[in-house]
Enzyme design. Sequence first.
Site, mmCIF file in Angstrom:
data_model
loop_
_atom_site.group_PDB
_atom_site.id
_atom_site.type_symbol
_atom_site.label_atom_id
_atom_site.label_comp_id
_atom_site.label_asym_id
_atom_site.label_seq_id
_atom_site.Cartn_x
_atom_site.Cartn_y
_atom_site.Cartn_z
ATOM 1 N N ASN A 141 5.794 20.665 -46.992
ATOM 2 C CA ASN A 141 6.425 19.486 -47.588
ATOM 3 C C ASN A 141 7.763 19.911 -48.201
ATOM 4 O OD1 ASN A 141 7.248 17.590 -49.581
ATOM 5 N ND2 ASN A 141 5.235 16.652 -49.491
ATOM 6 N N HIS B 69 8.189 12.701 -47.891
ATOM 7 C CA HIS B 69 7.719 11.452 -48.505
ATOM 8 C C HIS B 69 8.925 10.566 -48.778
ATOM 9 C CE1 HIS B 69 5.130 9.603 -52.027
ATOM 10 N NE2 HIS B 69 5.627 8.672 -51.219
ATOM 11 N N ARG C 150 9.896 7.872 -50.702
ATOM 12 C CA ARG C 150 9.429 7.062 -51.830
ATOM 13 C C ARG C 150 10.256 5.793 -51.934
ATOM 14 N NH1 ARG C 150 6.139 9.565 -55.829
ATOM 15 N NH2 ARG C 150 6.679 7.733 -57.044
ATOM 16 N N ARG D 197 13.739 8.914 -54.821
ATOM 17 C CA ARG D 197 14.140 9.940 -55.806
ATOM 18 C C ARG D 197 14.487 11.277 -55.141
ATOM 19 N NH1 ARG D 197 8.464 11.132 -58.884
ATOM 20 N NH2 ARG D 197 8.700 8.939 -59.382
ATOM 21 N N GLU E 77 5.054 10.630 -45.346
ATOM 22 C CA GLU E 77 4.222 9.958 -46.346
ATOM 23 C C GLU E 77 4.932 8.692 -46.803
ATOM 24 O OE1 GLU E 77 3.749 12.721 -49.513
ATOM 25 O OE2 GLU E 77 2.853 14.236 -48.245
ATOM 26 N N GLU F 13 -6.425 12.611 -45.385
ATOM 27 C CA GLU F 13 -5.968 13.782 -46.131
ATOM 28 C C GLU F 13 -6.673 13.747 -47.479
ATOM 29 O OE1 GLU F 13 -1.807 14.733 -46.145
ATOM 30 O OE2 GLU F 13 -1.994 15.918 -47.998
ATOM 31 N N HIS G 106 -2.211 18.773 -52.101
ATOM 32 C CA HIS G 106 -1.740 18.418 -53.444
ATOM 33 C C HIS G 106 -2.097 19.506 -54.443
ATOM 34 C CE1 HIS G 106 -0.070 16.021 -56.611
ATOM 35 N NE2 HIS G 106 0.392 15.220 -55.666
HETATM 36 N N1 PXP Z 1 0.004 15.715 -49.524
HETATM 37 C C1 PXP Z 1 0.381 14.511 -50.035
HETATM 38 C C2 PXP Z 1 -0.208 13.277 -49.455
HETATM 39 C C3 PXP Z 1 1.342 14.432 -51.071
HETATM 40 O O1 PXP Z 1 1.693 13.232 -51.574
HETATM 41 C C4 PXP Z 1 1.924 15.626 -51.543
HETATM 42 C C5 PXP Z 1 2.997 15.558 -52.591
HETATM 43 O O2 PXP Z 1 4.115 14.896 -52.090
HETATM 44 C C6 PXP Z 1 1.514 16.839 -50.977
HETATM 45 C C7 PXP Z 1 0.536 16.853 -49.978
HETATM 46 C C8 PXP Z 1 2.081 18.152 -51.408
HETATM 47 O O3 PXP Z 1 1.746 18.380 -52.743
HETATM 48 P P1 PXP Z 1 2.370 19.630 -53.499
HETATM 49 O O4 PXP Z 1 3.838 19.408 -53.562
HETATM 50 O O5 PXP Z 1 1.694 19.571 -54.831
HETATM 51 O O6 PXP Z 1 2.017 20.848 -52.695
#
Ligand code: PXP
Length: 260
Positions: free
Chosen positions: A6, A42, A44, A48, A69, A150, A213
């Site tokens: 990510n 992502h 958003r 941001r 995302e 997920e 996450h």
């Molecule tokens: N998976 C999803 C669905 C998320 O929303 C996020 C954060 O954007 C992540 C994975 C990655 O999380 P982290 O940045 O805490 O590794």
Amino acid sequence: MLLGVNIDHIAVLREARRVNNPNLIDALAICERAGAEQITIHLREDRRHIQDKDVKDIIEHSVLPVNLECAIEPGIIEIVCSLKPHRATIVPEKREEVTTEGGLALDLNNTRLTNAIKNLQANEIEVSLFIDPAAEAVESSMKLGVEWVELHTGRYSNLFAMLYSNLPHSNHTINEFNLSRKELKQELAKELKQIEDVANLAKKLGLKVAAGHGLNYQNVKAIAKIGAIEELNIGQSIIARSIFSGLYKAVIDMKELLNG
Ligand code: PXP
């Protein structure tokens, strides 16, 4: 174990100055060369970090599949359908949150959700739902006809951080600060088992299973051992490490933990 990197946090750094530095496109080939299997971003609603143009450019330039995302806002889903990433992961979104705080509340009668899934799939985008590790959420996901789930590992990551460093991985909403070390250990083991059981159930129901996450170089190994999980999406810890060791090495180090 597949790794989706990510790269939102590269955009966080760029947006701090609103310049084109660091350039997200530079990250794509580095992640691929270091062994990542997917790029995750992502878009958003508050924009941001990732901007609309980033999504377009990343999809155009990435040799790896792109997992986008997004929330089920009709405007956002329209953009996703037109840009056609390989996968869309539907996540809950609150403006005031620091990061995605919990899994989706799945209501089979929520037409915004069912329409979003239908529209994405009609555009040949596979759909993943970001859910808490709970059997009901997996069963609902199966009924909604998505390809992936997920599993949210935020609570696991939080418990791990509280146990070993006394700090939650984010300002997650759970309040488990009053637990003793023994209780934290028990909760952590329970949460890990819950993730494993729910991953097994999802796989049995024919869903592909990802998780993510709050995963980092300390806590990822136990999650990576869960056979039913095919892929982990990891952002903050990899990008944070890359500041000191470079992105290539940060991705290689993570891949080693996933496969070791
Ligand atoms: N998976 C999803 C669905 C998320 O929303 C996020 C954060 O954007 C992540 C994975 C990655 O999380 P982290 O940045 O805490 O590794």
